[in-house]
Design an enzyme around this catalytic site. Structure first.
Site, PDB file in Angstrom:
ATOM      1  N   TYR A 130     -13.754  73.529 -23.436  1.00  0.00           N
ATOM      2  CA  TYR A 130     -13.805  72.885 -24.757  1.00  0.00           C
ATOM      3  C   TYR A 130     -13.739  71.384 -24.583  1.00  0.00           C
ATOM      4  O   TYR A 130     -12.955  70.877 -23.778  1.00  0.00           O
ATOM      5  CB  TYR A 130     -12.614  73.349 -25.603  1.00  0.00           C
ATOM      6  CG  TYR A 130     -12.447  72.591 -26.900  1.00  0.00           C
ATOM      7  CD1 TYR A 130     -12.969  73.095 -28.092  1.00  0.00           C
ATOM      8  CD2 TYR A 130     -11.785  71.359 -26.944  1.00  0.00           C
ATOM      9  CE1 TYR A 130     -12.833  72.397 -29.287  1.00  0.00           C
ATOM     10  CE2 TYR A 130     -11.652  70.654 -28.133  1.00  0.00           C
ATOM     11  CZ  TYR A 130     -12.175  71.185 -29.302  1.00  0.00           C
ATOM     12  OH  TYR A 130     -12.048  70.497 -30.482  1.00  0.00           O
ATOM     13  N   GLU A 218     -17.834  67.973 -31.376  1.00  0.00           N
ATOM     14  CA  GLU A 218     -17.078  69.098 -30.821  1.00  0.00           C
ATOM     15  C   GLU A 218     -18.047  70.024 -30.097  1.00  0.00           C
ATOM     16  O   GLU A 218     -19.045  70.454 -30.685  1.00  0.00           O
ATOM     17  CB  GLU A 218     -16.351  69.866 -31.932  1.00  0.00           C
ATOM     18  CG  GLU A 218     -15.416  70.933 -31.385  1.00  0.00           C
ATOM     19  CD  GLU A 218     -14.674  71.684 -32.484  1.00  0.00           C
ATOM     20  OE1 GLU A 218     -15.353  72.239 -33.389  1.00  0.00           O
ATOM     21  OE2 GLU A 218     -13.436  71.713 -32.457  1.00  0.00           O
TER      22      GLU A 218
END
Lengths: 407, 308
Positions: A130, A218
């Site tokens: 991530y 993101e």
């Protein structure tokens, strides 16, 4: 302002950030036509069909019309049946997905219509990670935030295993420094080629965030491939609205069909409007007071239908436009106008309300609370208008009155 | 006594456009010492103001006023000519951060930026620049700072304010007016009211203002008005617990705001489960702040806090 995944990947690719190859399609034929060149260029017989909507959770999301079908579907048919089998499957999927309504954890139960698909090459994933770049308000700097828990909601990771999140501040004027990019790559457990690629990825991503004035980037998951490439498998980007004036290329990516029509119309009048689920329409000057007005409606047992800040420099025309937007909503059973006149004068608001009511009619109760600059003049305009308007002494009184009148 | 600004404060205007002119006129009418303007394209000219005195401001003035404000090329030149220590920024958003940094570079003590809509990245840079100076920034996207009957800098209506003992700190504009109005109606005047602004990156924060009021001998209590987004209120509550010697009342706007939506102010957004009104209210209660249950109760909450 939000953009689609495929657009975010276009912006990343243009800045040297590794992304899979893909093609956007708005029709079944376009989706099918994308398959062969994709497989030939990537050498991978697997493709992925991804619904493009401005909401996350698409993989786990399901279509209202096809409860078994996910918003992101991997097509493995090519492993045995070759390109033709892949094309047939993509045709079947695109036919179902386009125009259908995808419900995800972020869309709410009403879901969102899928009008665009992204057909992308399959990737041989070794690890899912991530990464995001967001503003950290406490330090007044952007930070690069990474986690080894790719594919999981970052809020969950932050709540349950905060030690698995690593953050580095981007120093204004310096960017992400080499030692910081290395610290991130070490923290993610990258080695060999993946380490080098990871360091490069972080530098490019941090630079892209600064250059593009993003509100947030993101990438979840960020993947390490079996070949050691580090690649953005997903891409979510939103942009800081105050800086859009210097990014016309980004503005051109806006997909109006993803916006609420009333919110879109309001923004055209420079009104700050947000649609909510309740039945009491609100018109207020100032963002803080507008929020507080919603709160007090709820406090006395009602539900606000919207947030609406007409701003400090509102004219009678703007007030009229705001009034029209509120009254058009069929769920609105009553309207509460709450004004504290400072620069905005109460008589200006009163004139706007009277004009709007005369123009569009008034079929629901209206409570007006005026205070501040030229309050007497404002009240006089309302009283002499002959309109069926209820005056309120203060915010609480006004909220109580409108809730009673709509019950 | 007061904090930040007083009757002796000499003020520059950065950006003498339509908005700058409008609010400069109101400030002069109130009695603020507006001594010069910086507007590169109009340097060398003067801007003339005249009208009826706002008698809610500085007392003991004639019924009319007339002033010629000189316009300078740079902040440094304006300081040299006028002795100003404070500026107010009305420069349009794309150029406002530059105006803030120019003011800091020229050595002003205080810069109050009213401009709304400055790109966040510009403020990130400006904050970094300010870190190396002694200049305090209030704002941006704020109503300004007022010490009743002494000095009004910004866009707030002067007449709702009364001199007194309460310090006011707020992220919002009209909600501050609402609070001040209630304080005045409850017989509570204000030492100084500070609008810290609704942007995610700003200068002076709640903690800075609390510290100023805590040290001000004339301030007997403080009301802080926050809203959803960020953790500035929570940080302020930690500071209150450890340091504050005076009673504090508070209010948080946005209990009903949905997550992920910007509620007008750039900084008013609940993201990633952070910045909710519930979190802020419980932090306030834990710090002994009297929280107004509705925006109509802000004045009453301050009275209650003073009684404790």
């Amino acid at each position: 302002m939000k953009i689609h995944e495929y657009q975010a990947k276009e912006l990343m690719k243009a800045r040297g950030i590794a992304v899979p190859v893909g093609t956007m399609a708005t029709t079944v034929e376009e989706a099918v036509a994308a398959v062969r060149p994709l497989i030939e260029s990537s050498g991978n017989p697997v493709v992925v069909v991804k619904s493009q909507i401005h909401a996350g959770g698409r993989g786990k999301g399901r279509f209202k019309e096809h409860p078994d079908l996910g918003g992101v579907t991997v097509v493995l048919d090519g492993l045995k049946g070759g390109v033709e089998a892949t094309e047939a499957k993509v045709r079947e999927l695109a036919d179902k997905m386009l125009g259908a309504t995808l419900v995800t954890i972020q869309t709410g139960p009403e879901g969102k219509q899928v009008n665009r698909l992204y057909v992308e090459q399959g990737i041989d994933i070794a690890t899912e990670l991530y990464v995001s770049v967001v503003l950290d308000r406490s330090s007044s700097r952007n930070i690069v935030m990474v986690s080894t828990e790719g594919g999981t909601e970052i809020e969950e990771v932050a709540a349950n295993t905060p030690e698995k999140i690593l953050k580095e501040e981007i120093t204004p004027g310096f960017g992400l420094l080499p030692f910081q990019a290395r610290a991130i790559a070490y923290g993610l457990g990258l080695e060999g080629a993946a380490f080098k690629n990871g360091v490069k990825f972080m530098h490019l991503l941090a630079d892209a965030a600064v250059e593009l004035d993003t509100d947030m980037i993101e990438i979840n998951p960020l993947v390490v491939t079996t070949d050691g490439d580090v690649m953005a498998l997903d891409g979510k980007m939103s942009f800081e609205s105050n800086a859009l004036f210097r990014h016309p290329d980004v503005v051109a990516m806006r997909d109006d069909s993803e916006e609420d029509p009333a919110e879109l119309e309001a923004s055209g009048y420079d009104l700050s409007f947000i649609k909510l689920d309740g039945s009491i329409g609100c018109m207020v000057n100032g963002a803080g007071l507008a929020m507080a007005t919603m709160d007090i409606i709820k406090y006395v047992g009602g539900e606000p239908a919207n947030f609406l800040d007409v701003g400090g420099g509102a004219t009678a025309e703007k007030v009229t436009a705001a009034f029209k937007i509120i009254t058009r909503d069929p769920s609105v059973k009553g309207i509460f106008v709450n004004i504290f006149g400072g620069i905005m004068k109460c008589d200006t608001i009163a004139e706007g309300v009277v004009t709007a009511v005369k123009e569009v009619g008034l079929e629901v109760p209206l409570v007006v609370r005026l205070e501040g600059t030229n309050v007497e003049l404002g009240k006089q305009i309302i009283n002499e208008s002959g309109l069926n308007v209820v005056s309120a002494e203060d915010m609480l009184d006004g909220a109580k009155k409108i809730v009673e009148l709509t019950e | 006594m007061s904090v930040l600004v007083s009757k002796d404060t000499k003020v520059l205007i950065q950006g003498m456009g339509k908005t700058g002119r409008f609010h400069t006129d109101k400030a002069i009418a109130y009695g603020t010492q507006m001594v010069g303007a910086v507007h590169p394209s109009r340097a060398g000219q003067t801007e003339a103001f005249s009208g009826e005195t706002d008698h809610s401001g500085v007392q003991g003035r004639p019924d009319t006023y007339a002033a010629d404000i000189p316009i300078f090329r740079t902040v440094t030149e304006a300081i040299d000519a006028t002795g100003a220590t404070v500026s107010v920024v009305y420069v349009p958003p794309p150029f406002a951060a530059d105006a803030i940094m120019e003011a800091a570079d020229a050595g002003l003590e205080l810069v109050i930026c009213v401009t709304e809509g400055i790109p966040v990245a510009d403020m990130v840079n400006a904050k970094q620049f300010l870190a190396g100076t002694n200049t305090r920034l209030v704002g941006p996207n704020c109503p300004g700072v007022i010490t009743p009957q002494e000095c009004k800098i910004g866009i707030m209506p002067g007449y709702i304010h009364t001199p007194g003992k309460i310090g006011v700190i707020s992220r919002s504009g009209t909600l501050t007016y609402e609070a001040v109005f209630q304080l005045t109606n409850n017989g509570l005047g204000q030492t100084t009211a500070i609008g810290i602004g609704g942007d995610p990156v700003n200068g002076t924060n709640f903690v800075d203002c609390l510290a100023l009021f805590n040290d001000d001998p004339d301030t007997e209590g403080v009301i802080m008005i926050g809203e959803i987004g960020g953790t500035a209120e929570e940080e302020a509550c930690e500071w209150i617990k450890a340091n504050m010697t005076k009673p504090v009342a508070g209010f948080i706007a946005g209990t009903t705001a949905p997550p992920g939506k910007r509620m007008g102010h750039a900084g008013a957004i609940i993201s990633g489960g952070k910045g909710t009104a519930a979190d802020k209210i419980s932090a306030m209660e834990a710090a002994g702040v009297v929280v107004a249950p509705t925006p109509t109760d802000m004045g009453a909450a301050m009275l209650q806090a003073l009684d404790r």
